[in-house]
Design an enzyme around this catalytic site. Structure first.
Site, PDB file in Angstrom:
ATOM      1  N   ASN A 155       0.220  -8.694  14.364  1.00 15.64           N
ATOM      2  CA  ASN A 155      -0.878  -9.411  13.703  1.00 15.64           C
ATOM      3  C   ASN A 155      -0.476 -10.092  12.398  1.00 15.64           C
ATOM      4  O   ASN A 155      -1.281 -10.819  11.820  1.00 15.64           O
ATOM      5  CB  ASN A 155      -2.102  -8.495  13.468  1.00 15.64           C
ATOM      6  CG  ASN A 155      -2.620  -7.926  14.777  1.00 15.64           C
ATOM      7  OD1 ASN A 155      -2.877  -8.684  15.708  1.00 15.64           O
ATOM      8  ND2 ASN A 155      -2.731  -6.616  14.878  1.00 15.64           N
TER       9      ASN A 155
ATOM     10  N   ASN B  27       7.929  -4.539   7.423  1.00  8.05           N
ATOM     11  CA  ASN B  27       6.484  -4.309   7.365  1.00  8.05           C
ATOM     12  C   ASN B  27       6.047  -4.080   8.809  1.00  8.05           C
ATOM     13  O   ASN B  27       5.810  -5.031   9.549  1.00  8.05           O
ATOM     14  CB  ASN B  27       5.753  -5.517   6.761  1.00  8.05           C
ATOM     15  CG  ASN B  27       4.250  -5.275   6.683  1.00  8.05           C
ATOM     16  OD1 ASN B  27       3.732  -4.300   7.233  1.00  8.05           O
ATOM     17  ND2 ASN B  27       3.550  -6.166   5.997  1.00  8.05           N
TER      18      ASN B  27
ATOM     19  N   GLU C 187      10.436  -0.443   2.914  1.00  9.33           N
ATOM     20  CA  GLU C 187       9.108  -0.674   3.507  1.00  9.33           C
ATOM     21  C   GLU C 187       8.278  -1.592   2.605  1.00  9.33           C
ATOM     22  O   GLU C 187       8.276  -1.430   1.385  1.00  9.33           O
ATOM     23  CB  GLU C 187       8.406   0.679   3.631  1.00  9.33           C
ATOM     24  CG  GLU C 187       6.994   0.615   4.165  1.00  9.33           C
ATOM     25  CD  GLU C 187       6.332   2.007   4.206  1.00  9.33           C
ATOM     26  OE1 GLU C 187       6.761   2.922   3.463  1.00  9.33           O
ATOM     27  OE2 GLU C 187       5.382   2.167   4.989  1.00  9.33           O
TER      28      GLU C 187
ATOM     29  N   HIS D  45       4.277  -3.464   2.358  1.00  7.48           N
ATOM     30  CA  HIS D  45       2.930  -3.756   2.847  1.00  7.48           C
ATOM     31  C   HIS D  45       2.270  -4.731   1.903  1.00  7.48           C
ATOM     32  O   HIS D  45       2.341  -4.550   0.672  1.00  7.48           O
ATOM     33  CB  HIS D  45       2.082  -2.477   2.946  1.00  7.48           C
ATOM     34  CG  HIS D  45       2.612  -1.530   3.964  1.00  7.48           C
ATOM     35  ND1 HIS D  45       2.504  -1.761   5.315  1.00  7.48           N
ATOM     36  CD2 HIS D  45       3.309  -0.383   3.820  1.00  7.48           C
ATOM     37  CE1 HIS D  45       3.103  -0.774   5.961  1.00  7.48           C
ATOM     38  NE2 HIS D  45       3.607   0.072   5.081  1.00  7.48           N
TER      39      HIS D  45
HETATM   40  C1  DQA Z   1      -0.198  -3.930   6.571  1.00  7.25           C
HETATM   41  C2  DQA Z   1      -1.101  -2.694   6.417  1.00  7.25           C
HETATM   42  C3  DQA Z   1      -1.349  -2.033   7.765  1.00  7.25           C
HETATM   43  O1  DQA Z   1      -2.159  -0.890   7.610  1.00  7.25           O
HETATM   44  C4  DQA Z   1      -2.041  -3.007   8.703  1.00  7.25           C
HETATM   45  O2  DQA Z   1      -2.202  -2.423   9.976  1.00  7.25           O
HETATM   46  C5  DQA Z   1      -1.351  -4.323   8.787  1.00  7.25           C
HETATM   47  C6  DQA Z   1      -0.759  -4.901   7.588  1.00  7.25           C
HETATM   48  C7  DQA Z   1      -0.012  -4.665   5.241  1.00  7.25           C
HETATM   49  O3  DQA Z   1       0.927  -5.444   5.136  1.00  7.25           O
HETATM   50  O4  DQA Z   1      -0.818  -4.488   4.317  1.00  7.25           O
HETATM   51  O5  DQA Z   1      -1.371  -4.975   9.823  1.00  7.25           O
HETATM   52  O6  DQA Z   1       1.077  -3.484   6.997  1.00  7.25           O
END
Ligand code: DQA
Length: 142
Positions: free
Chosen positions: A10, A74, A98, A100
């Protein structure tokens, strides 16, 4: 230094999905940002995005053989579910960081658990695009 940047499911819909959380810049903008930061840092980057867990595992495995020296990941939703991605990161034994975009610790409870994060030596969370730059910088300094 040669880095692999992995983005999970996504994230290709950035700019469309939940803009109040992820902002209005799209995935292409993220790729351009990462490439510009890589140039500034003097490192080589390969970008990989997939909506499929197995494809992400395959790409991480490949990094063992293709001269990759560090991984920025990510894993998106797979962060919170995927032991397979955790095991792949452990298997290749490359330094991993990592990232986010959003602050996963300030959202739903289930987002606080990160399997992939257990194989990462640094974490940049909730910094938006800048998290990728900070992660690349961290790896370049190793
Ligand atoms: C994410 C945070 C995750 O919990 C979420 O499912 C995502 C994006 C972020 O970059 O903030 O798809 O990895």
């Amino acid at each position: 230094m040669k880095l692999l940047i992995v983005n999970g499911p996504n994230l290709n819909l950035l700019g469309i999905r939940e803009k109040h959380i992820y902002g209005d810049r799209d995935y292409d903008a993220l790729c351009r940002y990462i490439r510009a930061e890589a140039e500034r840092l003097g490192c080589e980057v390969e970008l990989f995005q997939s909506n499929h867990e197995g494809a992400i595992v395959d790409r991480i495995q490949q990094s063992y053989f293709d001269g990759t020296e560090g991984i920025v990941i990510n894993p998106a939703a797979y962060t919170h579910t995927s032991v397979a991605i955790l095991d792949a990161l452990k298997a290749v034994q490359l330094p991993a960081v990592e990232v986010h975009l959003s602050d996963v610790n300030a959202r739903e409870e289930f987002r606080r658990l990160s399997y992939a994060g257990m194989a990462c030596e640094a974490h940049f969370i909730g910094l938006g695009f800048e998290g990728y730059a900070r992660a690349m910088e961290y790896l370049c300094k190793l």
